[in-house]
Design a protein around this motif. Structure first.
Motif, PDB file in Angstrom:
ATOM      1  N   LEU A  86      -3.760  -4.017  13.371  1.00 59.68           N
ATOM      2  CA  LEU A  86      -3.214  -4.843  12.285  1.00 59.68           C
ATOM      3  C   LEU A  86      -1.790  -5.223  12.663  1.00 59.68           C
ATOM      4  CD1 LEU A  86      -3.739  -5.890   9.330  1.00 59.68           C
ATOM      5  CD2 LEU A  86      -2.579  -3.829   8.556  1.00 59.68           C
ATOM      6  N   GLY A  87      -1.598  -6.442  13.144  1.00 61.93           N
ATOM      7  CA  GLY A  87      -0.281  -6.833  13.618  1.00 61.93           C
ATOM      8  C   GLY A  87       0.054  -6.130  14.909  1.00 61.93           C
ATOM      9  N   ASP A  88       1.344  -5.949  15.153  1.00 65.73           N
ATOM     10  CA  ASP A  88       1.753  -5.266  16.390  1.00 65.73           C
ATOM     11  C   ASP A  88       2.774  -4.169  16.160  1.00 65.73           C
ATOM     12  OD1 ASP A  88       4.009  -6.799  15.850  1.00 65.73           O
ATOM     13  OD2 ASP A  88       4.458  -7.099  17.960  1.00 65.73           O
ATOM     14  N   SER A  89       3.212  -4.015  14.897  1.00 71.26           N
ATOM     15  CA  SER A  89       4.131  -2.921  14.574  1.00 71.26           C
ATOM     16  C   SER A  89       3.847  -2.468  13.150  1.00 71.26           C
ATOM     17  CB  SER A  89       5.596  -3.369  14.717  1.00 71.26           C
ATOM     18  OG  SER A  89       5.890  -4.399  13.786  1.00 71.26           O
ATOM     19  N   ALA A  90       4.162  -1.211  12.885  1.00 72.20           N
ATOM     20  CA  ALA A  90       3.904  -0.682  11.546  1.00 72.20           C
ATOM     21  C   ALA A  90       4.734   0.561  11.300  1.00 72.20           C
ATOM     22  CB  ALA A  90       2.417  -0.344  11.386  1.00 72.20           C
ATOM     23  N   GLU A  91       5.041   0.763  10.042  1.00 70.54           N
ATOM     24  CA  GLU A  91       5.519   2.031   9.515  1.00 70.54           C
ATOM     25  C   GLU A  91       4.660   2.253   8.284  1.00 70.54           C
ATOM     26  OE1 GLU A  91       9.697   2.243   8.677  1.00 70.54           O
ATOM     27  OE2 GLU A  91      10.238   1.836  10.753  1.00 70.54           O
ATOM     28  N   PHE A  92       4.238   3.491   8.053  1.00 71.89           N
ATOM     29  CA  PHE A  92       3.354   3.728   6.919  1.00 71.89           C
ATOM     30  C   PHE A  92       3.408   5.189   6.537  1.00 71.89           C
ATOM     31  CE2 PHE A  92      -0.642   3.970   4.577  1.00 71.89           C
ATOM     32  CZ  PHE A  92      -0.617   2.771   3.879  1.00 71.89           C
ATOM     33  N   GLU A  93       3.661   5.442   5.270  1.00 75.61           N
ATOM     34  CA  GLU A  93       3.682   6.795   4.731  1.00 75.61           C
ATOM     35  C   GLU A  93       2.519   6.901   3.744  1.00 75.61           C
ATOM     36  OE1 GLU A  93       6.829   9.806   2.538  1.00 75.61           O
ATOM     37  OE2 GLU A  93       7.266   7.666   2.610  1.00 75.61           O
ATOM     38  N   ALA A  94       1.432   7.539   4.162  1.00 70.81           N
ATOM     39  CA  ALA A  94       0.180   7.565   3.398  1.00 70.81           C
ATOM     40  C   ALA A  94       0.180   8.615   2.294  1.00 70.81           C
ATOM     41  CB  ALA A  94      -0.993   7.773   4.336  1.00 70.81           C
ATOM     42  N   VAL A  95       1.112   8.470   1.361  1.00 76.62           N
ATOM     43  CA  VAL A  95       1.169   9.300   0.160  1.00 76.62           C
ATOM     44  C   VAL A  95       1.555   8.384  -0.998  1.00 76.62           C
ATOM     45  CG1 VAL A  95       1.833  11.411   1.391  1.00 76.62           C
ATOM     46  CG2 VAL A  95       3.605   9.902   0.486  1.00 76.62           C
ATOM     47  N   ALA A  96       1.143   8.745  -2.214  1.00 74.65           N
ATOM     48  CA  ALA A  96       1.522   7.946  -3.379  1.00 74.65           C
ATOM     49  C   ALA A  96       3.043   7.815  -3.428  1.00 74.65           C
ATOM     50  CB  ALA A  96       0.994   8.578  -4.651  1.00 74.65           C
ATOM     51  N   GLY A  97       3.527   6.589  -3.530  1.00 73.72           N
ATOM     52  CA  GLY A  97       4.960   6.321  -3.521  1.00 73.72           C
ATOM     53  C   GLY A  97       5.512   6.080  -2.128  1.00 73.72           C
ATOM     54  N   THR A 116       6.190   4.298   1.516  1.00 71.35           N
ATOM     55  CA  THR A 116       6.522   2.920   1.853  1.00 71.35           C
ATOM     56  C   THR A 116       6.253   2.664   3.331  1.00 71.35           C
ATOM     57  OG1 THR A 116       8.812   3.509   2.320  1.00 71.35           O
ATOM     58  CG2 THR A 116       8.311   2.774   0.067  1.00 71.35           C
ATOM     59  N   GLY A 117       6.411   1.424   3.715  1.00 71.82           N
ATOM     60  CA  GLY A 117       6.247   1.052   5.107  1.00 71.82           C
ATOM     61  C   GLY A 117       6.184  -0.448   5.246  1.00 71.82           C
ATOM     62  N   TYR A 118       5.639  -0.891   6.384  1.00 71.04           N
ATOM     63  CA  TYR A 118       5.455  -2.326   6.619  1.00 71.04           C
ATOM     64  C   TYR A 118       4.384  -2.525   7.682  1.00 71.04           C
ATOM     65  CZ  TYR A 118       8.014  -1.828  10.998  1.00 71.04           C
ATOM     66  OH  TYR A 118       8.387  -1.434  12.257  1.00 71.04           O
ATOM     67  N   PHE A 119       3.842  -3.738   7.698  1.00 71.71           N
ATOM     68  CA  PHE A 119       2.979  -4.216   8.770  1.00 71.71           C
ATOM     69  C   PHE A 119       3.705  -5.403   9.375  1.00 71.71           C
ATOM     70  CE2 PHE A 119      -0.346  -2.990   5.460  1.00 71.71           C
ATOM     71  CZ  PHE A 119      -0.454  -1.687   5.920  1.00 71.71           C
ATOM     72  N   GLY A 120       3.816  -5.440  10.720  1.00 70.61           N
ATOM     73  CA  GLY A 120       4.604  -6.488  11.352  1.00 70.61           C
ATOM     74  C   GLY A 120       3.837  -7.324  12.358  1.00 70.61           C
ATOM     75  N   TRP A 121       4.123  -8.611  12.340  1.00 69.70           N
ATOM     76  CA  TRP A 121       3.592  -9.576  13.298  1.00 69.70           C
ATOM     77  C   TRP A 121       4.778 -10.346  13.860  1.00 69.70           C
ATOM     78  CZ3 TRP A 121       1.237  -8.308   8.792  1.00 69.70           C
ATOM     79  CH2 TRP A 121      -0.126  -8.011   8.812  1.00 69.70           C
ATOM     80  N   PRO A 122       4.868 -10.513  15.205  1.00 67.96           N
ATOM     81  CA  PRO A 122       6.029 -11.199  15.766  1.00 67.96           C
ATOM     82  C   PRO A 122       6.208 -12.621  15.225  1.00 67.96           C
ATOM     83  CG  PRO A 122       4.446 -10.595  17.515  1.00 67.96           C
ATOM     84  CD  PRO A 122       3.915 -10.097  16.210  1.00 67.96           C
ATOM     85  N   GLU A 123       5.111 -13.312  14.981  1.00 70.94           N
ATOM     86  CA  GLU A 123       5.217 -14.702  14.524  1.00 70.94           C
ATOM     87  C   GLU A 123       5.391 -14.828  13.012  1.00 70.94           C
ATOM     88  OE1 GLU A 123       0.764 -13.754  14.785  1.00 70.94           O
ATOM     89  OE2 GLU A 123       2.557 -13.213  15.890  1.00 70.94           O
ATOM     90  N   HIS A 124       5.192 -13.742  12.258  1.00 76.70           N
ATOM     91  CA  HIS A 124       5.266 -13.819  10.793  1.00 76.70           C
ATOM     92  C   HIS A 124       6.332 -12.930  10.176  1.00 76.70           C
ATOM     93  CE1 HIS A 124       1.599 -16.134  10.934  1.00 76.70           C
ATOM     94  NE2 HIS A 124       0.945 -15.134  11.508  1.00 76.70           N
ATOM     95  N   GLY A 125       6.742 -11.859  10.838  1.00 76.49           N
ATOM     96  CA  GLY A 125       7.727 -10.944  10.291  1.00 76.49           C
ATOM     97  C   GLY A 125       7.096  -9.648   9.819  1.00 76.49           C
ATOM     98  N   LYS A 126       7.876  -8.862   9.090  1.00 72.73           N
ATOM     99  CA  LYS A 126       7.446  -7.564   8.577  1.00 72.73           C
ATOM    100  C   LYS A 126       7.170  -7.670   7.081  1.00 72.73           C
ATOM    101  CE  LYS A 126       9.987  -4.892  11.991  1.00 72.73           C
ATOM    102  NZ  LYS A 126      11.104  -3.953  12.232  1.00 72.73           N
ATOM    103  N   PHE A 127       5.976  -7.213   6.697  1.00 67.90           N
ATOM    104  CA  PHE A 127       5.554  -7.283   5.307  1.00 67.90           C
ATOM    105  C   PHE A 127       5.530  -5.866   4.731  1.00 67.90           C
ATOM    106  CE2 PHE A 127       4.361 -11.087   7.327  1.00 67.90           C
ATOM    107  CZ  PHE A 127       4.493 -12.070   6.362  1.00 67.90           C
ATOM    108  N   ARG A 128       6.407  -5.635   3.770  1.00 66.65           N
ATOM    109  CA  ARG A 128       6.581  -4.301   3.202  1.00 66.65           C
ATOM    110  C   ARG A 128       5.412  -3.895   2.322  1.00 66.65           C
ATOM    111  NH1 ARG A 128      12.823  -5.108   1.407  1.00 66.65           N
ATOM    112  NH2 ARG A 128      13.601  -5.602   3.502  1.00 66.65           N
ATOM    113  N   VAL A 129       5.138  -2.596   2.319  1.00 72.16           N
ATOM    114  CA  VAL A 129       4.060  -2.037   1.504  1.00 72.16           C
ATOM    115  C   VAL A 129       4.583  -0.877   0.669  1.00 72.16           C
ATOM    116  CG1 VAL A 129       2.261  -2.707   3.148  1.00 72.16           C
ATOM    117  CG2 VAL A 129       3.247  -0.441   3.295  1.00 72.16           C
TER     118      VAL A 129
END
Length: 142
Positions: free
Chosen positions: A33-44, A46-59
């Motif tokens: 999913l994209g080419d970069s990510a940060e993800f904390e898989a607990v309720a509350g 945060t993180g992001y999914f990143g694509w070089p051509e689109h940017g980082k989308f926060r979650v």
């Protein structure tokens, strides 16, 4: 009136724990999913999914029940905190089936976006491609 939800169900020839890891571990997320990510898989979490051509989308993770349920809100615009009105909610449920795992995905909340039809169309084709990449990633690894 029909909602603009996106609904997908796919079967993956991989154990539920492997699918869960691919959905929740940043180094694995970035491989399908994209080419970069940060993800904390607990309720509350945060993180992001990143694509070089689109940017980082926060979650923002709303629910995480390992290894069966993952619900997160993600922003429609890059580098923006996800809140109602600028984001959608992705709900992923995993089920053990013979030969692997069934992944059921529903993305909702498009009606609240100012560009609802466009966002829905883009994410609909996006999920088709990304889930195909997830299956390829998980089945090539086994």
């Amino acid at each position: 009136m029909d909602t603009l939800d996106i609904t997908r169900s796919i079967d993956i020839a991989a154990p539920i724990t492997a699918v869960w890891s691919a959905l929740t571990e940043a180094d694995l997320i970035a491989q399908w999913l994209g080419d970069s990510a940060e993800f904390e898989a607990v309720a509350g979490g945060t993180g992001y999914f990143g694509w070089p051509e689109h940017g980082k989308f926060r979650v923002l993770v709303e629910q995480a029940e390992k290894p069966r349920l993952l619900v997160y809100r993600w922003a429609r615009e890059a580098d923006t905190d996800p809140v109602p009105g600028n984001s959608t909610v992705v709900r992923i449920e995993l089920f053990e089936i013979e030969g692997g795992t069934r992944l059921a995905l529903v993305e909702s909340g498009f009606e609240q976006l100012h560009n609802a039809e466009t966002a829905h169309a883009e994410n609909q084709s996006g999920w088709t491609a990304e889930l195909r990449e997830l299956v390829e990633f998980l089945t090539s690894a086994s």
